[in-house]
Design an enzyme around this catalytic site. Sequence first.
Site, PDB file in Angstrom:
ATOM      1  N   SER A 121      79.343 -53.945 144.562  1.00 31.72           N
ATOM      2  CA  SER A 121      78.566 -53.366 145.659  1.00 31.72           C
ATOM      3  C   SER A 121      79.424 -52.540 146.598  1.00 31.72           C
ATOM      4  CB  SER A 121      77.967 -54.491 146.511  1.00 31.72           C
ATOM      5  OG  SER A 121      77.062 -55.248 145.792  1.00 31.72           O
ATOM      6  N   HIS A 142      76.284 -49.121 139.526  1.00 29.76           N
ATOM      7  CA  HIS A 142      75.784 -50.008 140.584  1.00 29.76           C
ATOM      8  C   HIS A 142      74.249 -50.049 140.597  1.00 29.76           C
ATOM      9  CE1 HIS A 142      75.371 -50.919 145.147  1.00 29.76           C
ATOM     10  NE2 HIS A 142      75.357 -52.023 144.452  1.00 29.76           N
ATOM     11  N   GLU A 154      73.600 -46.239 141.226  1.00 30.23           N
ATOM     12  CA  GLU A 154      74.675 -45.350 141.677  1.00 30.23           C
ATOM     13  C   GLU A 154      75.759 -45.308 140.600  1.00 30.23           C
ATOM     14  OE1 GLU A 154      74.907 -45.564 146.482  1.00 30.23           O
ATOM     15  OE2 GLU A 154      75.653 -47.324 145.460  1.00 30.23           O
ATOM     16  N   ASN A 192      74.926 -49.010 150.187  1.00 34.03           N
ATOM     17  CA  ASN A 192      75.402 -50.111 151.032  1.00 34.03           C
ATOM     18  C   ASN A 192      76.153 -49.633 152.276  1.00 34.03           C
ATOM     19  OD1 ASN A 192      74.214 -52.105 149.513  1.00 34.03           O
ATOM     20  ND2 ASN A 192      75.974 -52.295 148.146  1.00 34.03           N
TER      21      ASN A 192
HETATM   22  C1  LIG Z   1      73.435 -55.267 147.775  1.00 29.43           C
HETATM   23  C2  LIG Z   1      73.558 -54.128 146.851  1.00 29.43           C
HETATM   24  O1  LIG Z   1      74.664 -53.929 146.304  1.00 29.43           O
HETATM   25  C3  LIG Z   1      72.518 -53.143 146.606  1.00 29.43           C
HETATM   26  C4  LIG Z   1      71.101 -53.623 146.696  1.00 29.43           C
HETATM   27  O2  LIG Z   1      70.508 -53.987 145.726  1.00 29.43           O
HETATM   28  S1  LIG Z   1      70.456 -53.651 148.228  1.00 29.43           S
HETATM   29  C5  LIG Z   1      68.826 -54.297 147.996  1.00 29.43           C
HETATM   30  C6  LIG Z   1      67.900 -53.239 147.490  1.00 29.43           C
HETATM   31  N1  LIG Z   1      66.586 -53.819 147.346  1.00 29.43           N
HETATM   32  C7  LIG Z   1      65.679 -53.750 148.314  1.00 29.43           C
HETATM   33  O3  LIG Z   1      65.889 -53.162 149.359  1.00 29.43           O
HETATM   34  C8  LIG Z   1      64.402 -54.469 148.014  1.00 29.43           C
HETATM   35  C9  LIG Z   1      63.406 -54.358 149.139  1.00 29.43           C
HETATM   36  N2  LIG Z   1      62.156 -55.011 148.729  1.00 29.43           N
HETATM   37  C10 LIG Z   1      61.253 -54.384 147.954  1.00 29.43           C
HETATM   38  O4  LIG Z   1      61.380 -53.227 147.637  1.00 29.43           O
HETATM   39  C11 LIG Z   1      60.046 -55.185 147.515  1.00 29.43           C
HETATM   40  O5  LIG Z   1      59.865 -56.245 148.414  1.00 29.43           O
HETATM   41  C12 LIG Z   1      60.240 -55.760 146.059  1.00 29.43           C
HETATM   42  C13 LIG Z   1      60.290 -54.590 145.109  1.00 29.43           C
HETATM   43  C14 LIG Z   1      61.466 -56.626 145.917  1.00 29.43           C
HETATM   44  C15 LIG Z   1      59.061 -56.684 145.727  1.00 29.43           C
HETATM   45  O6  LIG Z   1      57.942 -55.900 145.687  1.00 29.43           O
HETATM   46  P1  LIG Z   1      56.487 -56.516 145.487  1.00 29.43           P
HETATM   47  O7  LIG Z   1      55.622 -55.458 144.996  1.00 29.43           O
HETATM   48  O8  LIG Z   1      56.150 -57.282 146.710  1.00 29.43           O
HETATM   49  O9  LIG Z   1      56.776 -57.491 144.279  1.00 29.43           O
HETATM   50  P2  LIG Z   1      55.933 -58.721 143.812  1.00 29.43           P
HETATM   51  O10 LIG Z   1      55.358 -58.377 142.491  1.00 29.43           O
HETATM   52  O11 LIG Z   1      55.009 -59.240 144.875  1.00 29.43           O
HETATM   53  O12 LIG Z   1      57.084 -59.766 143.554  1.00 29.43           O
HETATM   54  C16 LIG Z   1      57.772 -60.271 144.557  1.00 29.43           C
HETATM   55  C17 LIG Z   1      58.722 -61.221 143.914  1.00 29.43           C
HETATM   56  O13 LIG Z   1      59.155 -60.999 142.572  1.00 29.43           O
HETATM   57  C18 LIG Z   1      60.450 -60.445 142.414  1.00 29.43           C
HETATM   58  N3  LIG Z   1      60.171 -59.696 141.203  1.00 29.43           N
HETATM   59  C19 LIG Z   1      58.976 -59.150 140.850  1.00 29.43           C
HETATM   60  N4  LIG Z   1      59.012 -58.678 139.585  1.00 29.43           N
HETATM   61  C20 LIG Z   1      60.240 -58.924 139.118  1.00 29.43           C
HETATM   62  C21 LIG Z   1      60.858 -58.690 137.867  1.00 29.43           C
HETATM   63  N5  LIG Z   1      60.235 -58.137 136.826  1.00 29.43           N
HETATM   64  N6  LIG Z   1      62.140 -59.082 137.714  1.00 29.43           N
HETATM   65  C22 LIG Z   1      62.811 -59.655 138.743  1.00 29.43           C
HETATM   66  N7  LIG Z   1      62.250 -59.930 139.937  1.00 29.43           N
HETATM   67  C23 LIG Z   1      60.980 -59.564 140.132  1.00 29.43           C
HETATM   68  C24 LIG Z   1      60.666 -60.075 143.788  1.00 29.43           C
HETATM   69  O14 LIG Z   1      61.913 -59.946 144.182  1.00 29.43           O
HETATM   70  C25 LIG Z   1      60.002 -61.262 144.534  1.00 29.43           C
HETATM   71  O15 LIG Z   1      60.580 -62.540 144.238  1.00 29.43           O
HETATM   72  P3  LIG Z   1      59.809 -64.006 144.397  1.00 29.43           P
HETATM   73  O16 LIG Z   1      58.460 -63.985 143.749  1.00 29.43           O
HETATM   74  O17 LIG Z   1      60.697 -64.940 143.674  1.00 29.43           O
HETATM   75  O18 LIG Z   1      59.708 -64.304 145.867  1.00 29.43           O
HETATM   76  N1  LIG Z   2      72.793 -59.378 145.141  1.00 32.02           N
HETATM   77  C1  LIG Z   2      72.549 -58.098 145.199  1.00 32.02           C
HETATM   78  O1  LIG Z   2      71.564 -57.670 145.815  1.00 32.02           O
HETATM   79  C2  LIG Z   2      73.454 -57.127 144.499  1.00 32.02           C
HETATM   80  C3  LIG Z   2      74.684 -57.523 144.057  1.00 32.02           C
HETATM   81  N2  LIG Z   2      75.498 -56.618 143.425  1.00 32.02           N
HETATM   82  C4  LIG Z   2      76.809 -57.016 142.946  1.00 32.02           C
HETATM   83  O2  LIG Z   2      76.641 -57.646 141.689  1.00 32.02           O
HETATM   84  C5  LIG Z   2      77.608 -58.671 141.527  1.00 32.02           C
HETATM   85  C6  LIG Z   2      76.897 -59.988 141.272  1.00 32.02           C
HETATM   86  O3  LIG Z   2      76.030 -60.270 142.349  1.00 32.02           O
HETATM   87  P1  LIG Z   2      74.851 -61.344 142.199  1.00 32.02           P
HETATM   88  O4  LIG Z   2      74.269 -61.296 140.850  1.00 32.02           O
HETATM   89  O5  LIG Z   2      74.003 -61.206 143.386  1.00 32.02           O
HETATM   90  O6  LIG Z   2      75.702 -62.702 142.354  1.00 32.02           O
HETATM   91  P2  LIG Z   2      75.315 -64.176 141.907  1.00 32.02           P
HETATM   92  O7  LIG Z   2      76.078 -65.082 142.805  1.00 32.02           O
HETATM   93  O8  LIG Z   2      73.830 -64.313 141.786  1.00 32.02           O
HETATM   94  O9  LIG Z   2      75.887 -64.239 140.412  1.00 32.02           O
HETATM   95  C7  LIG Z   2      77.228 -64.124 140.077  1.00 32.02           C
HETATM   96  C8  LIG Z   2      77.411 -64.884 138.775  1.00 32.02           C
HETATM   97  O10 LIG Z   2      78.719 -64.652 138.253  1.00 32.02           O
HETATM   98  C9  LIG Z   2      79.250 -65.897 137.878  1.00 32.02           C
HETATM   99  N3  LIG Z   2      80.705 -65.845 137.812  1.00 32.02           N
HETATM  100  C10 LIG Z   2      81.631 -66.117 138.779  1.00 32.02           C
HETATM  101  N4  LIG Z   2      82.865 -65.965 138.281  1.00 32.02           N
HETATM  102  C11 LIG Z   2      82.736 -65.588 136.988  1.00 32.02           C
HETATM  103  C12 LIG Z   2      83.643 -65.314 135.932  1.00 32.02           C
HETATM  104  N5  LIG Z   2      84.957 -65.409 136.123  1.00 32.02           N
HETATM  105  N6  LIG Z   2      83.148 -64.973 134.722  1.00 32.02           N
HETATM  106  C13 LIG Z   2      81.828 -64.888 134.499  1.00 32.02           C
HETATM  107  N7  LIG Z   2      80.925 -65.153 135.454  1.00 32.02           N
HETATM  108  C14 LIG Z   2      81.355 -65.491 136.682  1.00 32.02           C
HETATM  109  C15 LIG Z   2      78.725 -66.851 138.927  1.00 32.02           C
HETATM  110  O11 LIG Z   2      78.886 -68.200 138.565  1.00 32.02           O
HETATM  111  P3  LIG Z   2      79.129 -69.283 139.774  1.00 32.02           P
HETATM  112  O12 LIG Z   2      77.938 -69.184 140.657  1.00 32.02           O
HETATM  113  O13 LIG Z   2      79.252 -70.567 139.045  1.00 32.02           O
HETATM  114  O14 LIG Z   2      80.392 -68.857 140.486  1.00 32.02           O
HETATM  115  C16 LIG Z   2      77.262 -66.401 138.968  1.00 32.02           C
HETATM  116  O15 LIG Z   2      76.508 -66.948 137.909  1.00 32.02           O
HETATM  117  C17 LIG Z   2      78.485 -58.656 142.790  1.00 32.02           C
HETATM  118  O16 LIG Z   2      79.588 -57.825 142.560  1.00 32.02           O
HETATM  119  C18 LIG Z   2      77.535 -58.035 143.814  1.00 32.02           C
HETATM  120  O17 LIG Z   2      78.213 -57.406 144.867  1.00 32.02           O
HETATM  121  C19 LIG Z   2      75.110 -55.324 143.203  1.00 32.02           C
HETATM  122  C20 LIG Z   2      73.875 -54.903 143.582  1.00 32.02           C
HETATM  123  C21 LIG Z   2      72.959 -55.770 144.310  1.00 32.02           C
END
Ligand SMILES: CC(=O)CC(=O)SCCNC(=O)CCNC(=O)[C@H](O)C(C)(C)COP(=O)(O)OP(=O)(O)OC[C@H]1O[C@@H](n2cnc3c(N)ncnc32)[C@H](O)[C@@H]1OP(=O)(O)O
Ligand SMILES: NC(=O)C1=CN([C@@H]2O[C@H](COP(=O)(O)OP(=O)(O)OC[C@H]3O[C@@H](n4cnc5c(N)ncnc54)[C@H](OP(=O)(O)O)[C@@H]3O)[C@@H](O)[C@H]2O)C=CC1
Length: 293
Positions: A121, A142, A154, A192
């Site tokens: 991320s 990403h 990305e 991010n």
């Molecule tokens: C951190 C990083 O590195 C980068 C990032 O990813 S940042 C995060 C980017 N994502 C966002 O900003 C998400 C913002 N939220 C949304 O856009 C919407 O709320 C959403 C798309 C997640 C859900 O939309 P929705 O139309 O309300 O979905 P809905 O069908 O009601 O389902 C909601 C639920 O299913 C998940 N979901 C739905 N279909 C799915 C599928 N096929 N696979 C996985 N998860 C799914 C949702 O996350 C949510 O989970 P729970 O039921 O367990 O609570």
């Molecule tokens: N969460 C998000 O919204 C997003 C996350 N990312 C990035 O994706 C990556 C994963 O995030 P996310 O899936 O949320 O994290 P999670 O914590 O859900 O999953 C990470 C997984 O990797 C496992 N793990 C840890 N160490 C190892 C290893 N040495 N070998 C293999 N598996 C390992 C963990 O096991 P254990 O729990 O036992 O340590 C866990 O099952 C991160 O780099 C995050 O920044 C990118 C986009 C969006």
Amino acid sequence: MTKEIKSIGVIGSGQMGNGIAHVAALAGMNVVLNDISEDRLKSAMATINGNLSRQVTKKVITEAEHQAALKKISSSATLDGLASCDLVVETAVEKEEVKRKIFHDLCAVLKPDAIIGSNTSSISITRLAASTDRPEKFIGIHFMNPVPLMELVELIRGIATDDATFEAARAFVTRVGKQIAVSEDFPAFIVNRILLPMINEAIYTLYEGVGNVQAIDAAMRLGAHHPMGPLELADFIGLDTCLSIMQVLHEGLADSKYRPCPLLVKYVEAGWLGRKSQRGFYDYRGDKPVPTR
Ligand SMILES: CC(=O)CC(=O)SCCNC(=O)CCNC(=O)[C@H](O)C(C)(C)COP(=O)(O)OP(=O)(O)OC[C@H]1O[C@@H](n2cnc3c(N)ncnc32)[C@H](O)[C@@H]1OP(=O)(O)O
Ligand SMILES: NC(=O)C1=CN([C@@H]2O[C@H](COP(=O)(O)OP(=O)(O)OC[C@H]3O[C@@H](n4cnc5c(N)ncnc54)[C@H](OP(=O)(O)O)[C@@H]3O)[C@@H](O)[C@H]2O)C=CC1
């Protein structure tokens, strides 16, 4: 000619890893999912099955496509299982030392022309690439969470990433049905760099008592039409991941405006990591999420 990716490995079977395996298998690729324990892999396979079923119910895919996708995914608790993959996407925790160790061990088993992608991320692609034996075949891929629903990926080149690797990654992302935004290799890239300071500011807003959890989330859902409130979204991403991204921004850009909120640090220190640990800004252990502040 662009190298066609027929088989992929995914390291880390958490929420991102299982999502990437899900979309690659639906696109017809063979997928090997890796994690550190068999239990993690079993639970990831159950999650993928559930998410595919949800897509069948919503008529996004057919039951035949669901079953065909499941057959494409195998699991392996050791990296040896990834030896024949054309592309390996690393999606383990957002900790640089963990990723470096994975790349070190992975390079020893991978075929020489295999591409390595990281789903990091925030961490420098150039720095991660330097810990491998093939920086020219290393790239940031990403995905966004939840992978099956979000349209964007990305792509981030490190300083050494070659054109063939970039084109192969572009073709892979297109094949799984996603749009591409190309980002330069700067801390936290594009999404991010913008999103996480907003989430961190929402946590400061809570920390300073400007509003409670419910008020802050309702304000942004109803007042700015965000699909999720920022605290709900932080729980969804994982508070450990949010903190790691803020730390990379803070250290990488050396600007105090990226200082992680002390309340975020406290939640992570408590092990309250959001949905994945059942407690974060909301408590998910009951029927409905209940705010924790
Ligand atoms: C951190 C990083 O590195 C980068 C990032 O990813 S940042 C995060 C980017 N994502 C966002 O900003 C998400 C913002 N939220 C949304 O856009 C919407 O709320 C959403 C798309 C997640 C859900 O939309 P929705 O139309 O309300 O979905 P809905 O069908 O009601 O389902 C909601 C639920 O299913 C998940 N979901 C739905 N279909 C799915 C599928 N096929 N696979 C996985 N998860 C799914 C949702 O996350 C949510 O989970 P729970 O039921 O367990 O609570
Ligand atoms: N969460 C998000 O919204 C997003 C996350 N990312 C990035 O994706 C990556 C994963 O995030 P996310 O899936 O949320 O994290 P999670 O914590 O859900 O999953 C990470 C997984 O990797 C496992 N793990 C840890 N160490 C190892 C290893 N040495 N070998 C293999 N598996 C390992 C963990 O096991 P254990 O729990 O036992 O340590 C866990 O099952 C991160 O780099 C995050 O920044 C990118 C986009 C969006």
